[in-house]
Scaffold this active site. Sequence first.
Site, PDB file in Angstrom:
ATOM      1  N   SER A 136      37.572  34.517  21.455  1.00 26.01           N
ATOM      2  CA  SER A 136      36.579  34.675  22.530  1.00 26.01           C
ATOM      3  C   SER A 136      35.330  33.911  22.113  1.00 26.01           C
ATOM      4  O   SER A 136      35.146  33.618  20.922  1.00 26.01           O
ATOM      5  CB  SER A 136      36.237  36.163  22.680  1.00 26.01           C
ATOM      6  OG  SER A 136      35.079  36.361  23.458  1.00 26.01           O
ATOM      7  N   TYR A 185      33.978  44.501  19.127  1.00 22.97           N
ATOM      8  CA  TYR A 185      34.655  43.329  19.715  1.00 22.97           C
ATOM      9  C   TYR A 185      34.194  42.045  19.020  1.00 22.97           C
ATOM     10  O   TYR A 185      35.012  41.191  18.655  1.00 22.97           O
ATOM     11  CB  TYR A 185      34.328  43.300  21.211  1.00 22.97           C
ATOM     12  CG  TYR A 185      35.098  42.297  22.037  1.00 22.97           C
ATOM     13  CD1 TYR A 185      36.339  42.618  22.572  1.00 22.97           C
ATOM     14  CD2 TYR A 185      34.573  41.033  22.297  1.00 22.97           C
ATOM     15  CE1 TYR A 185      37.038  41.701  23.351  1.00 22.97           C
ATOM     16  CE2 TYR A 185      35.274  40.123  23.076  1.00 22.97           C
ATOM     17  CZ  TYR A 185      36.508  40.463  23.606  1.00 22.97           C
ATOM     18  OH  TYR A 185      37.187  39.551  24.373  1.00 22.97           O
TER      19      TYR A 185
HETATM   20  P1  NAD Z   1      43.553  42.600  30.257  1.00 22.83           P
HETATM   21  O1  NAD Z   1      43.005  43.993  30.097  1.00 22.83           O
HETATM   22  O2  NAD Z   1      43.785  42.032  31.607  1.00 22.83           O
HETATM   23  O3  NAD Z   1      44.920  42.458  29.453  1.00 22.83           O
HETATM   24  C1  NAD Z   1      45.091  43.004  28.179  1.00 22.83           C
HETATM   25  C2  NAD Z   1      46.564  43.001  27.852  1.00 22.83           C
HETATM   26  O4  NAD Z   1      46.717  43.608  26.557  1.00 22.83           O
HETATM   27  C3  NAD Z   1      47.401  43.848  28.818  1.00 22.83           C
HETATM   28  O5  NAD Z   1      48.672  43.271  28.965  1.00 22.83           O
HETATM   29  C4  NAD Z   1      47.504  45.184  28.111  1.00 22.83           C
HETATM   30  O6  NAD Z   1      48.618  45.950  28.499  1.00 22.83           O
HETATM   31  C5  NAD Z   1      47.626  44.701  26.671  1.00 22.83           C
HETATM   32  N1  NAD Z   1      47.298  45.710  25.690  1.00 22.83           N
HETATM   33  C6  NAD Z   1      46.165  46.460  25.584  1.00 22.83           C
HETATM   34  N2  NAD Z   1      46.276  47.295  24.550  1.00 22.83           N
HETATM   35  C7  NAD Z   1      47.485  47.058  23.987  1.00 22.83           C
HETATM   36  C8  NAD Z   1      48.171  47.605  22.884  1.00 22.83           C
HETATM   37  N3  NAD Z   1      47.650  48.596  22.143  1.00 22.83           N
HETATM   38  N4  NAD Z   1      49.399  47.133  22.583  1.00 22.83           N
HETATM   39  C9  NAD Z   1      49.965  46.162  23.337  1.00 22.83           C
HETATM   40  N5  NAD Z   1      49.361  45.603  24.398  1.00 22.83           N
HETATM   41  C10 NAD Z   1      48.138  46.052  24.711  1.00 22.83           C
HETATM   42  O7  NAD Z   1      42.555  41.697  29.384  1.00 22.83           O
HETATM   43  P2  NAD Z   1      42.307  40.116  29.354  1.00 22.83           P
HETATM   44  O8  NAD Z   1      40.940  39.880  29.852  1.00 22.83           O
HETATM   45  O9  NAD Z   1      43.445  39.373  29.930  1.00 22.83           O
HETATM   46  O10 NAD Z   1      42.241  39.898  27.775  1.00 22.83           O
HETATM   47  C11 NAD Z   1      43.258  39.239  27.036  1.00 22.83           C
HETATM   48  C12 NAD Z   1      42.654  38.696  25.759  1.00 22.83           C
HETATM   49  O11 NAD Z   1      41.680  37.725  26.083  1.00 22.83           O
HETATM   50  C13 NAD Z   1      41.943  39.758  24.909  1.00 22.83           C
HETATM   51  O12 NAD Z   1      42.192  39.516  23.542  1.00 22.83           O
HETATM   52  C14 NAD Z   1      40.492  39.528  25.227  1.00 22.83           C
HETATM   53  O13 NAD Z   1      39.653  39.946  24.191  1.00 22.83           O
HETATM   54  C15 NAD Z   1      40.484  38.017  25.403  1.00 22.83           C
HETATM   55  N6  NAD Z   1      39.337  37.504  26.151  1.00 22.83           N
HETATM   56  C16 NAD Z   1      39.121  37.897  27.451  1.00 22.83           C
HETATM   57  C17 NAD Z   1      38.028  37.367  28.129  1.00 22.83           C
HETATM   58  C18 NAD Z   1      37.725  37.734  29.551  1.00 22.83           C
HETATM   59  O14 NAD Z   1      36.646  37.341  30.048  1.00 22.83           O
HETATM   60  N7  NAD Z   1      38.593  38.417  30.264  1.00 22.83           N
HETATM   61  C19 NAD Z   1      37.163  36.477  27.486  1.00 22.83           C
HETATM   62  C20 NAD Z   1      37.415  36.118  26.178  1.00 22.83           C
HETATM   63  C21 NAD Z   1      38.521  36.639  25.518  1.00 22.83           C
END
Ligand code: NAD
Length: 256
Positions: A138, A151
Amino acid sequence: MLQGKTALVTGSTSGIGLGLALALARSGARVMLNGFGDVAAARAEVEATGAEVDYHGADMSRPDEVVDMVRACEARFGGVDILVNNAGIQHVAPVQDFPPERWDAILAINLSSAFHSTRAALPGMLTRNWGRIVNIASVHGQVASVNKSAYVAAKHGLIGLTKAVALETATTGVTVNAVCPGWVLTPLVQKQVEARAVSDAVDLPEATRRLLAEKQPSLAFTTPEQLGALTVFLCSEAASNVRGQAWGMDGGWTAQ
Ligand code: NAD
């Protein structure tokens, strides 16, 4: 481009992970999905690409289940060629109010799970002398924001892990890189938009505008499709000497 390769994408039932799984499947890879929620819908969407798909329900906070997921992928598809450590959660609170159990969960899911999966999958990659490990970090692996201590710590750690393993594999056919998105409109961020609407007493479009304006100069969300294309590039032969990078896709966030 990725015909014959197997991709294991953690947290791929939603948001970014689902976008990455779709992009890898469209590029020809077999895909092992993981995550919670509407598994059937995610699976159907990835299967609709024509790719071979399976699912493992490992909880990324449980090291034994992470290893079991890697072994299951090896047993089902003959190996893990592409490992995408994407699963992640968020909790927002000042450090003095931060619940210790949320700290532990964020460190376990956002950081330690990548260590356990890498440790389990890397020997097979080294034996075949080909592999791609893509850690979804991120902007918060590069800079901080208030009220996100766990985080930010986990994502900085994930970039550190990326660099260390990239050096350990530098002379091999395995590359290790991190991807650093800015705001992406997924369920994880939707919660923060809704919290902003409440705290600022504004409607959702205005809360969204304020969220972006604060940090992301492009004023546009990065999309899972864009992150999918970047991940497919990192898995390509053209990227075989991209190693240990923390590759931003953040609308200018970290240029400020
Ligand atoms: P999201 O909540 O849409 O998806 C998260 C996914 O992780 C889901 O499939 C969920 O079921 C799974 N998950 C959560 N806990 C889990 C566990 N204990 N075991 C297995 N699976 C688990 O979130 P997202 O925004 O798509 O985030 C995905 C990644 O991208 C994360 O690592 C997040 O930190 C990173 N990220 C997101 C953003 C953003 O703006 N959305 C920005 C930078 C980084």
